[in-house]
Each structure stands twice: as structure tokens, then as C-alpha cells.
Design an enzyme around this catalytic site. Structure first.
Site, short mmCIF file in Angstrom:
data_model
loop_
_atom_site.label_atom_id
_atom_site.label_comp_id
_atom_site.label_asym_id
_atom_site.label_seq_id
_atom_site.Cartn_x
_atom_site.Cartn_y
_atom_site.Cartn_z
N CYS A 107 48.27 68.83 15.62
CA CYS A 107 47.65 68.47 16.61
C CYS A 107 46.03 67.90 16.13
O CYS A 107 45.18 67.50 16.65
CB CYS A 107 47.28 69.29 17.59
SG CYS A 107 49.19 70.11 17.91
N HIS B 73 39.22 70.72 22.39
CA HIS B 73 40.61 70.65 22.22
C HIS B 73 41.36 70.81 23.56
O HIS B 73 42.07 69.93 23.77
CB HIS B 73 41.15 71.85 20.89
CG HIS B 73 42.45 71.42 20.67
ND1 HIS B 73 43.01 70.22 20.01
CD2 HIS B 73 43.41 72.26 20.62
CE1 HIS B 73 44.33 70.19 19.75
NE2 HIS B 73 44.75 71.48 19.93
N GLU C 169 39.38 78.93 22.16
CA GLU C 169 38.43 77.82 21.75
C GLU C 169 36.88 78.41 22.75
O GLU C 169 35.97 78.39 22.00
CB GLU C 169 38.58 76.58 22.58
CG GLU C 169 37.81 75.51 22.17
CD GLU C 169 38.57 74.17 22.46
OE1 GLU C 169 39.58 73.82 22.99
OE2 GLU C 169 37.83 73.10 22.00
N LYS D 26 42.31 66.09 27.78
CA LYS D 26 43.76 66.52 27.90
C LYS D 26 44.04 66.79 29.37
O LYS D 26 45.28 66.78 29.73
CB LYS D 26 44.30 67.54 27.19
CG LYS D 26 44.23 67.23 25.50
CD LYS D 26 44.74 68.32 24.73
CE LYS D 26 44.79 67.97 23.08
NZ LYS D 26 43.28 68.28 22.53
N HIS E 82 48.43 65.95 26.04
CA HIS E 82 48.27 66.34 24.79
C HIS E 82 48.79 65.44 23.94
O HIS E 82 50.49 65.24 23.80
CB HIS E 82 48.79 67.81 24.41
CG HIS E 82 48.26 68.40 23.00
ND1 HIS E 82 47.71 67.13 22.08
CD2 HIS E 82 48.39 69.35 22.57
CE1 HIS E 82 47.33 67.99 20.93
NE2 HIS E 82 47.72 69.13 21.11
N PHE F 122 49.00 72.98 15.24
CA PHE F 122 49.96 73.93 15.05
C PHE F 122 50.24 74.05 13.52
O PHE F 122 50.13 73.09 12.82
CB PHE F 122 51.43 73.30 15.55
CG PHE F 122 52.03 74.11 16.56
CD1 PHE F 122 51.45 74.62 17.63
CD2 PHE F 122 53.42 73.63 16.80
CE1 PHE F 122 52.15 75.13 18.77
CE2 PHE F 122 54.08 74.08 18.10
CZ PHE F 122 53.44 74.74 18.83
#
Lengths: 396, 427
Positions: free
Chosen positions: B176, B316, B327, B348, B353, B412
Site C-alpha cells: 500500500c 493513510h 496512525e 480513502k 483503498h 502490508f
């Protein structure tokens, strides 16, 4: 542009069909026996399986081993060998800021699940719905993590603690060349002090045999060296992993590291592979290095793949140089993203040992120079795209 | 002419072209209008049958998809659209001749089910089908397009040819964070003096039934199928996972001197980048947030700025319970008391995403935020999470003075990248 720093290779890790570590590789190559291929498992196609690995020595937790598929275990293992060879394994101060660039394939599938679905789907009406349901129930949740290319790097971070940074390049042989080129450029320019760079591949898998069979000839009996596989050429898919630790000379000297070799230059190019284009591209790369090559003490470690006409075009160029040539894929097969690193590793051994293994096939020429080997030129002419060339130098 | 250098004596790297495709639309104008209107691009999936799937919603680019497209083909089309828009805006080079390398964040691709079915049918196997049967049938030249659609090197090579970029194209993945990594590689190449310009693209058009299954099996996806538009709820108490999406963004990166010399409009500057890998877990970020804290701090240090200098955080913000909590912990550690004065929103919430493309898309949106002095909202923010007290720019876009943005991408596999972006330095 800032002054360029000298880049040293201070650690090497390699596993392939020939063995584990450079010494095992060199002993087997020097003995000149038959290549360690397998013509049964994927018959009629010839492949090069990796030697059995004692995984516990590099991946101590069984849980970690279980969460990976073969290509990742091979890679994490080879990366561990390189870190150990460089003397930085478990050195958290260095690993915490060590960078990492990986060249990786991926996509490892559960072929049993695929085959069962393909078998059973013929008896159902709603095909797509059936596949959805079967995938939801039959796929292991963690298999996804073995399919993502970046999870080789992720596993190296987890198992070995390399966490300065992590980037993964994709795209067969060329991605290996670009990974080393970028890693070299970053260290030379002061963007990194120390970088673990390498790749792993497991071509001894049905899903990859299928993929390559769709578009390119695979080697069948009788076994032939890469140079001599006929006008259509052929690949012999392999499992291998190879990594090097590179660092600035200053950084290596400060920590008292023993250098394996100097990495002088890495070039990469592409073209559309019209007839003669591989030849002219590779020739231009050799010409760019002309001023740095010690003609009487250099050898070529060729990454020729066995694909044609790329291999024949490479043969023309390496022959023009007049330097001794050895192609390694005859002995270790085609490891795609990992191939170039395997050849860099073997090139390191050539300059360290000063010896050259016996020739095999029409493109292998010359003998080790009498005055010793000071340099290895490592080529990578990808089976489909990408022409690369690196220069490695002995540090006296 | 004196050369413009950054605080560390490196060439300043400007952005002179931006291209954007998301589920909301094609082109940055359309996207910006919808992003600032708080529109959602998330819908029920219609591209394939969703029977038996736990999640049946996504931010699919149905306006770009063509019937029968393989993920590689759709992703390549997205990359072309974004790249073309960015290069046209930049005015750099000439048609089919981009004067620099290509860095492409691209999803891993493979043979997909429609191809597997076709090969299986051709195998003629009547009883059990094994891979050996597929392999035997695979040599038929009619299957060659499957080979090219499933080989990692093909799309970057096609794009290098299409845009006329220089040298070996680099295709990369850091999960990501990939889109941000593509920008980082271009930035570094220009800083090294290797090139004056680079084309950085992040593209992802890989929503298939199997990709939905894979993320579902990791319990990563929202299952709020009944109301697709409100399923992506970053920072909300009732968030339940991310929503898969597709899209692409491209940035033309250029040394500031080169851009000024040819009279290009400077859209912004990539001022710094930080990265830090995480060795906590394969899919989960370290709960103490140490790697992402270090990543943000390294980005600020690379840019030569402090938390005081940041006006907006492009989060993110995936809408998974874990990411958003982690986060928050990360930004509160890095920004401390200052955090209450810094808006932080998640694109997002509207786009979903876009995985490989997300870092590039969010960098593009961050630059548009600076250019327009307007912050896109975090939509679907109805139930604040008291454990995450942030100014998420809830539901409605906001005009604000924004000169410097930090854009976070956490991947990830523990790959984290943060970008620091600013406006034209002379402005």
C-alpha cells in the site's frame, strides 16, 4: 552531483541447485560434473530444484517457516547467509538503518485448490459463484502473504530485522539488474550507507511451468548448455536465491568489514528486441566500460538464459571482447529475478579465487588468465527483455 | 543561472504535471470537484458475480474498464490515462519521448480464472484436471496473449515504449506504500543527478473475485455491503475495514532548474521522503507505532522541517480498526500538542483503498490541496471514535492555508513511506 563513493560487496549469500554458499558452488563448478537438473518432476521439462536447506539455521521459528511459501523461504535463507557473511546478522544497530532492495516474483498458488476447482466447476451451472464459494472455503488465509512479491522483503524484515527501508522491484531478470543498479547508485551517492540487495525465485512450481509454457519454449531432454539449445532456444526453470550486502568503503572500513569485491558499475537498458538489438545494446554497455576493464585479467560471467535469439546475440558480443566466458545458467537454470544476483555472487568468487570452472557449450571460451582474475564482467540478457552489465573488481 | 538547491544542498525536485484517475472519474478536474464535494466512488460490484463473497462493494473504475480486461490490461490503461494527463500538463519532452526514466508502482499480476478456464477446456481432460493437463494444452499459440498478460516485465515495458521514457523501466511494489515509493525513486534519481526528470506512476486495476476473497480471508475488508457509499469510514468508531478500489496517479517530477529553464509551471515540490520498515507482523503494524513514527520523522528531517511547519496531514486512513488507531498514535507522537491545530483527512473515505496506486493518488491530491488551498473532507464521519480525537475535516471540505503537507502510506508487509510536499517555493 556529489562525489561518488566507492562501493564494496561485503557479504554474499547464495543457494541453488548446486548447493549452499559460494564454496559449495565453486567446488561443484570446478569439478565439472553433470549439471544437477531434474527431468522427472515436471517431465518432459527440465528444471533445477534448489538443494535441501536446513531452514532452522536461518529461519529459527517454525511459525515463520509456515507463513512463507518456498520462494520466500529460499530468499529469507539466502538473505540470512549474506547478512552472516557480511558480519551484520543480529547487529541491530546496523540492521535498523540498513536499506533493502529486493527483486521478486510471486504469485505462488495452491495448485491443488486450482485443480480441484477446475475439475469440479464443469459440473455446476453458476460457474463464477461456485469459484467464489470454493475460494472462500478452500484457500488458506495466509497463502495471500506468500503471493505478494513484497512479502519476501517483509519476511526478511521479520526474520532478520532489516528495517532501514524496503523496496521490491518486479519484472524478471531486468528487475534484478535494476535493483542492484539503484542500490549501487544510492550507496555511491551517499543516499545509503549499507544495503541488502538480492532476489529469490522458485521456478519448480506447476503454476510457473504453466505460465512460461504459454509463451516460451522450455528445455526438454536431451540436456544442452544454454549456448546450444537450437534456433528456438529454451529455458530450464530453477529455484534459487542470491543476495549481496553492499556498502560504502568508509562504512565497511569503519566497522572493520572484510570486503569480498568492489562493485564498480551496474548498467541496465532495454529495447524491443528487434533482430540485433540485444547485441547492439549489450555491445554499447561493454563499450561504456572499455576504459575500466583490465583486458588481461578480466573474465565474463554470462547470464545467458538459453532463450533465442538473445543468447546468440550475447554470444557474438562476449566473443568480440576476447575475454574468457562462462555461462552459469547451464548449471543453475533460470531463476529470473534472482539470476543476476546469483551471477554477481559467482563473479565475486571468480575474482576471489582467481580460478574459472571448465567450459560447457559453444559460448564458453578461454581459460583463467595466468596473472590471476582481477575483474568479472557479469552480463544479464533477459529471456524476454533487459540487457544489463556489471563490473566487479578484486580488492587487493 | 544559479542552481536552486534544497536545505541539504540537493537539487530541488518540482512537480510539473499531475494525472489522476479514481472511481470518482478520469482527470484531476473531475476528481477534485467530486473530492471537495464529498462524493463517494464506492458502489456494489457489478463487474463479476459476487455470490458467496463476504464483501460485495468496491471502488471499481467501471468508467475505464472494458469487458474481458485482465487486471494487467486495466491497470496499464489506468497508468496510460494518468501518465498522459500528467505529461500533457507538464509540456515536457515531445509526444512519445519523455526525457527521463519511468518508475511504476504496479500490482503483482498472474494468470486469472477466465484464462485458466480456457486452457482447461482446451486440455480435453475428461476426468480430473491437473496442472499437467493445463501445461500440455498451453503450448497452443492462441494462448500467447495470456503469457504477456501475466508477466511482470510486460506492462512497464509497454509503458516505457508508449511514453518514450529513458532506460530500463522500474516496476515496483511496496504494497500500500507503492505509489509513494515510485515518487521516492524518481526523487532520488533526480537528487543524484542521474536525470533531470522522471515519470512516477502508481496504478492498480486489480479487483477480481479472487482479490476480494484474499483480502476477505485476512478480515481486512469492510462488509458494509448495504450502503456502499458510507462503507469507508476512516477514524469513525464504527469503521469495519477498508474498501478495495482502483485508480492511478502520475506525477512528472523535474529538477526545479530544468522546469524553470523551460518555463514550466511549478505545481509543487517534493521536499522530503522518509521510509521505515516494520518487523512486527506480516499484516499488522507495530501497535506502538514506532516504525510509522520513525517514518514520519525521517520524512520531516529529510525535508529539513519540523512538525511546526506542517499544515495538513493526508492520512493513510484506511478505515480498518487497527490502522486508524495506530496512525493516530503515530501522528500524536510526532506532532504532539500541535496536532490539535492540524487537520488530517483521508481521501480513502471517498475513493476507497487503491492499494498500489494509493500513495501516488494521495500525493496528487495533496498537491491539489496546496494548489487550491482547500482540504478534501473525511466523509462518513458520523460517529467519532473518542479514542482518536483528530480534526478529520469531517464530511465537508474546508478552505485553509496549506503550504506543507505530509502524506502517509503504510503497507502490508511492513513497508512505510511518507512524503513531504509543498507549493512552488518562489510563490
Amino acid at each position: 552531483m556529489s562525489a561518488q563513493r566507492e562501493v564494496w560487496i561485503t557479504g554474499v549469500g547464495i543457494v541453488s541447485a548446486l548447493g549452499e554458499g559460494l564454496d559449495q558452488h565453486w567446488d561443484k563448478l570446478m569439478a565439472g560434473g553433470p549439471p544437477p537438473y531434474d527431468d522427472k518432476t515436471f517431465a518432459p521439462y527440465i528444471t533445477f530444484p534448489v538443494v535441501p536447506l536446513n531452514l532452522d539455521t536461518q529461519i529459527p521459528k517454525k511459525g515463520d517457516q509456515r507463513q512463507m511459501e518456498a520462494w520466500q523461504r529460499i530468499g529469507v535463507y539466502a538473505a540470512g547467509l549474506a547478512l552472516t557473511d557480511a558480519g551484520i546478522a543480529r547487529n541491530t544497530e546496523i540492521l535498523d538503518r540498513a536499506d533493502m532492495i529486493i527483486a521478486a516474483g510471486g504469485g505462488e498458488r495452491d495448485v491443488a485448490v486450482d485443480a480441484a476447482i477446475l475439475t469440479d466447476v464443469r459440473r455446476v451451472e453458476k460457474r463464477d459463484a461456485f469459484v467464489n464459494e470454493r475460494l472462500m472455503s478452500d484457500l488458506r488465509p495466509t497463502l495471500f502473504l506468500a503471493q505478494l512479491p513484497n512479502l519476501l522483503a517483509g519476511n526478511i524484515s521479520l526474520v532478520h530485522g532489516v528495517v532501514g527501508s524496503s523496496r521490491t522491484f518486479m519484472g524478471e531478470e531486468a528487475s534484478g539488474v535494476d535493483a542492484l543498479r539503484v542500490a549501487h547508485a544510492r550507496v555511491a551517492a551517499g543516499q545509503s550507507d549499507i544495503t541488502l540487495v538480492g532476489g529469490a525465485y522458485n521456478g519448480t512450481r506447476w503454476d510457473l511451468v504453466l505460465l512460461f509454457r504459454l509463451g516460451t519454449p522450455l528445455l526438454e531432454a536431451p540436456f544442452r548448455p544454454v549456448w546450444d539449445r537450437g534456433p528456438q532456444g529454451a529455458l530450464a526453470l530453477a529455484a534459487m536465491g542470491a543476495f549481496v550486502v553492499i556498502e560504502s568503503r568508509e562504512h565497511a572500513e569503519k566497522r572493520g568489514a572484510r570486503p569480498v569485491a568492489r562493485l564498480v558499475s551496474v548498467q541496465s537498458s532495454r529495447n524491443l528486441r528487434k533482430p540485433g538489438e540485444s547485441e547492439s545494446t549489450l555491445r554499447a554497455e561493454f563499450e561504456a566500460l572499455a576504459g575500466s576493464v583490465k583486458k588481461d585479467r578480466a573474465v565474463i560471467i554470462s547470464g545467458a538464459s538459453g532463450a533465442e535469439p538473445a543468447t546468440s546475440e550475447e554470444k557474438t558480443v562476449v566473443a568480440e571482447t576476447g575475454l574468457p566466458v562462462r555461462a552459469t545458467a547451464t548449471y543453475i537454470g533460470n531463476g529470473m529475478e534472482a539470476q543476476f544476483f546469483a551471477n554477481i555472487a559467482l563473479g565475486c568468487q571468480a575474482v576471489r579465487k582467481g580460478t574459472l570452472f571448465p567450459p560447457s557449450g559453444s559460448g564458453d571460451t578461454g581459460t583463467a588468465p595466468a596473472g590471476g582474475i582481477a575483474q568479472a564482467l557479469v552480463t544479464s540478457v533477459g529471456h524476454w527483455r533487459g540487457e544489463g552489465l556489471a563490473l566487479i573488481e578484486r580488492i587487493d | 543561472m544559479t542552481s536552486r538547491r534544497d536545505r541539504k544542498g540537493r537539487p530541488i525536485v518540482a512537480v510539473t504535471g499531475i494525472g489522476l484517475v479514481t472511481p470518482l472519474g478520469t482527470g484531476k478536474e473531475d476528481n477534485w470537484r467530486k473530492l471537495t464535494a464529498g462524493e463517494s466512488g464506492i458502489r456494489s460490484i457489478t463487474r463479476f458475480a459476487t455470490d458467496g463473497l463476504r464483501t460485495t462493494i468496491a471502488g471499481a473504475v467501471d468508467h475505464v474498464f472494458e469487458e474481458g480486461m485482465h487486471s494487467a490490461e486495466l491497470s496499464e490503461k489506468l497508468a496510460r490515462l494518468a501518465g498522459t494527463e500528467a505529461i500533457a500538463e507538464s509540456g515536457i519532452g515531445s509526444k512519445g519521448n519523455f526525457p527521463g526514466p519511468l518508475f511504476l508502482a504496479f500490482p503483482p499480476i498472474e494468470i486469472e480464472w477466465p484464462q485458466r478456464f480456457a486452457i482447461a477446456a482446451a486440455s480435453g481432460a475428461n476426468d480430473r484436471i491437473e496442472y499437467g493437463d493445463l501445461v500440455r494444452a498451453a503450448g497452443d499459440p492462441k494462448f500467447r496473449p495470456f503469457y504477456e498478460a501475466s508477466k511482470y516485465g510486460v506492462v512497464p515495458d509497454n509503458l516505457a515504449e508508449h511514453f518514450g521514457t529513458q532506460g530500463s523501466p522500474i516496476s515496483l511494489t511496496t504494497a500500500c506504500a507503492s505509489g509513494a515509493t515510485a515518487i521516492q525513486l524518481g526523487l532520488e534519481a533526480i537528487q543524484r543527478g542521474e536525470c533531470e526528470a522522471a515519470l512516477a506512476i502508481g496504478a492498480d486495476g486489480s479487483i477480481t473475485a479472487e482479490s476480494v476473497v484474499r483480502f476477505s480471508l485476512l478480515s481486512a475488508l469492510s462488509t458494509n455491503n448495504a450502503s456502499p457509499e458510507s462503507a469507508s469510514r476512516p477514524f469513525s468508531k464504527n469503521r469495519d475495514g477498508f474498501v478495495l478500489a482502483e485508480g492511478a496517479a502520475a506525477l512528472v517530477l523535474e529538477s526545479y532548474d530544468h522546469a524553470v529553464a523551460r518555463g514550466a509551471r511549478i505545481l509543487g515540490v517534493v521536499e522530503g521522503v522518509g521510509e521505515k520498515a516494520d518487523n512486527f507482523h506480516r499484516t499488522r503494524s507495530s501497535p506502538d507505532g514506532k516504525p510509522v513514527i520513525s517514518c514520519m520523522q525521517k520524512a520531516l528531517a529529510d525535508a529539513g522541517v519540523t512538525p511546526e511547519d506542517v499544515d495538513y496531514i493526508n492520512a493513510h486512513g484506511t478505515s480498518t480498526p487497527e490502522n486508524d488507531r495506530m496512525e493516530y498514535h503515530g501522528v500524536s507522537t510526532v506532532f504532539g500538542e500541535r496536532l490539535k491545530d492540524i487537520p488530517i483527512s483521508s481521501n480513502k473515505s471517498m475513493i476507497g483503498h487503491t492499494l498500489t496506486a494509493a500513495g501516488a493518488i494521495e500525493a496528487a491530491v495533496s498537491l491539489l490541496t496546496i494548489l487550491n488551498q482547500r482540504i478534501p473532507p473525511t466523509i462518513n464521519y458520523q460517529v467519532p471514535d473518542p479514542a482518536i480525537p483528530l480534526d478529520v475535516v469531517p464530511n465537508v471540505a474546508r478552505d485553509a492555508r496549506v503550504t506543507r503537507v505530509i502524506s502517509n502510506s503504510f503497507g502490508f508487509g511492513g513497508q512505510n513511506t511518507c512524503l513531504v510536499l509543498t507549493g512552488e517555493p518562489a510563490a
